[in-house]
Design a protein around this motif. Structure first.
Motif, mmCIF file in Angstrom:
data_model
loop_
_atom_site.group_PDB
_atom_site.id
_atom_site.type_symbol
_atom_site.label_atom_id
_atom_site.label_comp_id
_atom_site.label_asym_id
_atom_site.label_seq_id
_atom_site.Cartn_x
_atom_site.Cartn_y
_atom_site.Cartn_z
ATOM 1 N N VAL A 163 32.630 4.385 -2.961
ATOM 2 C CA VAL A 163 33.814 4.953 -2.901
ATOM 3 C C VAL A 163 34.106 4.795 -1.293
ATOM 4 O O VAL A 163 33.373 5.570 -0.538
ATOM 5 C CB VAL A 163 33.936 6.169 -3.587
ATOM 6 N N ALA A 164 35.093 4.313 -0.763
ATOM 7 C CA ALA A 164 35.350 4.255 0.548
ATOM 8 C C ALA A 164 36.869 4.925 0.638
ATOM 9 O O ALA A 164 37.883 4.505 -0.068
ATOM 10 C CB ALA A 164 35.383 2.831 1.196
ATOM 11 N N LEU A 203 32.711 7.188 1.080
ATOM 12 C CA LEU A 203 32.810 8.541 0.719
ATOM 13 C C LEU A 203 31.815 8.929 -0.216
ATOM 14 O O LEU A 203 31.458 10.242 -0.574
ATOM 15 C CB LEU A 203 34.198 8.741 0.069
ATOM 16 N N GLY A 204 31.137 8.027 -1.187
ATOM 17 C CA GLY A 204 30.348 8.217 -1.989
ATOM 18 C C GLY A 204 30.172 7.108 -2.795
ATOM 19 O O GLY A 204 30.531 5.767 -2.522
ATOM 20 N N TYR A 236 26.436 9.708 -9.667
ATOM 21 C CA TYR A 236 27.498 9.540 -8.461
ATOM 22 C C TYR A 236 26.789 10.616 -7.362
ATOM 23 O O TYR A 236 25.967 11.408 -7.470
ATOM 24 C CB TYR A 236 28.792 10.026 -8.989
ATOM 25 N N TRP A 237 27.190 10.280 -6.032
ATOM 26 C CA TRP A 237 27.024 11.242 -5.056
ATOM 27 C C TRP A 237 28.284 11.312 -4.105
ATOM 28 O O TRP A 237 29.064 10.336 -4.342
ATOM 29 C CB TRP A 237 25.649 10.899 -4.358
ATOM 30 N N ARG A 238 28.639 12.061 -3.262
ATOM 31 C CA ARG A 238 29.457 11.933 -2.425
ATOM 32 C C ARG A 238 29.012 12.757 -1.055
ATOM 33 O O ARG A 238 28.356 13.609 -0.909
ATOM 34 C CB ARG A 238 30.948 12.825 -2.991
ATOM 35 N N THR A 239 29.900 12.246 0.068
ATOM 36 C CA THR A 239 29.430 13.048 1.287
ATOM 37 C C THR A 239 30.113 14.319 1.444
ATOM 38 O O THR A 239 30.949 14.501 0.558
ATOM 39 C CB THR A 239 30.025 12.071 2.310
ATOM 40 N N ARG A 240 29.241 15.045 2.154
ATOM 41 C CA ARG A 240 29.466 16.560 2.342
ATOM 42 C C ARG A 240 30.938 16.620 2.950
ATOM 43 O O ARG A 240 31.636 17.728 2.519
ATOM 44 C CB ARG A 240 28.699 17.385 3.290
#
Length: 70
Positions: free
Chosen positions: A33-34, A42-43, A60-64
Motif C-alpha cells: 500500500v503506497a 504505507l503498509g 497487515y501492517w502499516r507505518t507509524r
C-alpha cells in the motif's frame, strides 16, 4: 511475530524473498500500500496460508507515520 531489533537490510531481503516464494507456490498473496502522490510505502495487506487446513488468514501492517490517518 515480533520484528528483530535492529531490523537489517538482510531481514528485509529475507521478508521479500519469503513473500515471492509464497506467491509463486500459491500459499499467499501480498500487496504493498503506497501513497498515490509520493509513492512512499504505507503498509502491506496479505492473504496467508491459502492452502492451510484452517483456511486463509488476513494480515497487515502499516507505518507509524500513517497510524490513525484516514
Amino acid at each position: 511475530a515480533a520484528l528483530p531489533v535492529p531490523y537489517t537490510d538482510d531481514h528485509a531481503r529475507q521478508f521479500l524473498h519469503n513473500r515471492i516464494e509464497e506467491h509463486a507456490s500459491a500459499r499467499g498473496m501480498h500487496w504493498a500500500v503506497a501513497d498515490e502522490v509520493s509513492d512512499l510505502l504505507l503498509g502491506t495487506i496479505s492473504l496467508n496460508d491459502l492452502a492451510g487446513q484452517s483456511g486463509p488468514e488476513i494480515g497487515y501492517w502499516r507505518t507509524r507515520t500513517r497510524a490513525g490517518a484516514a
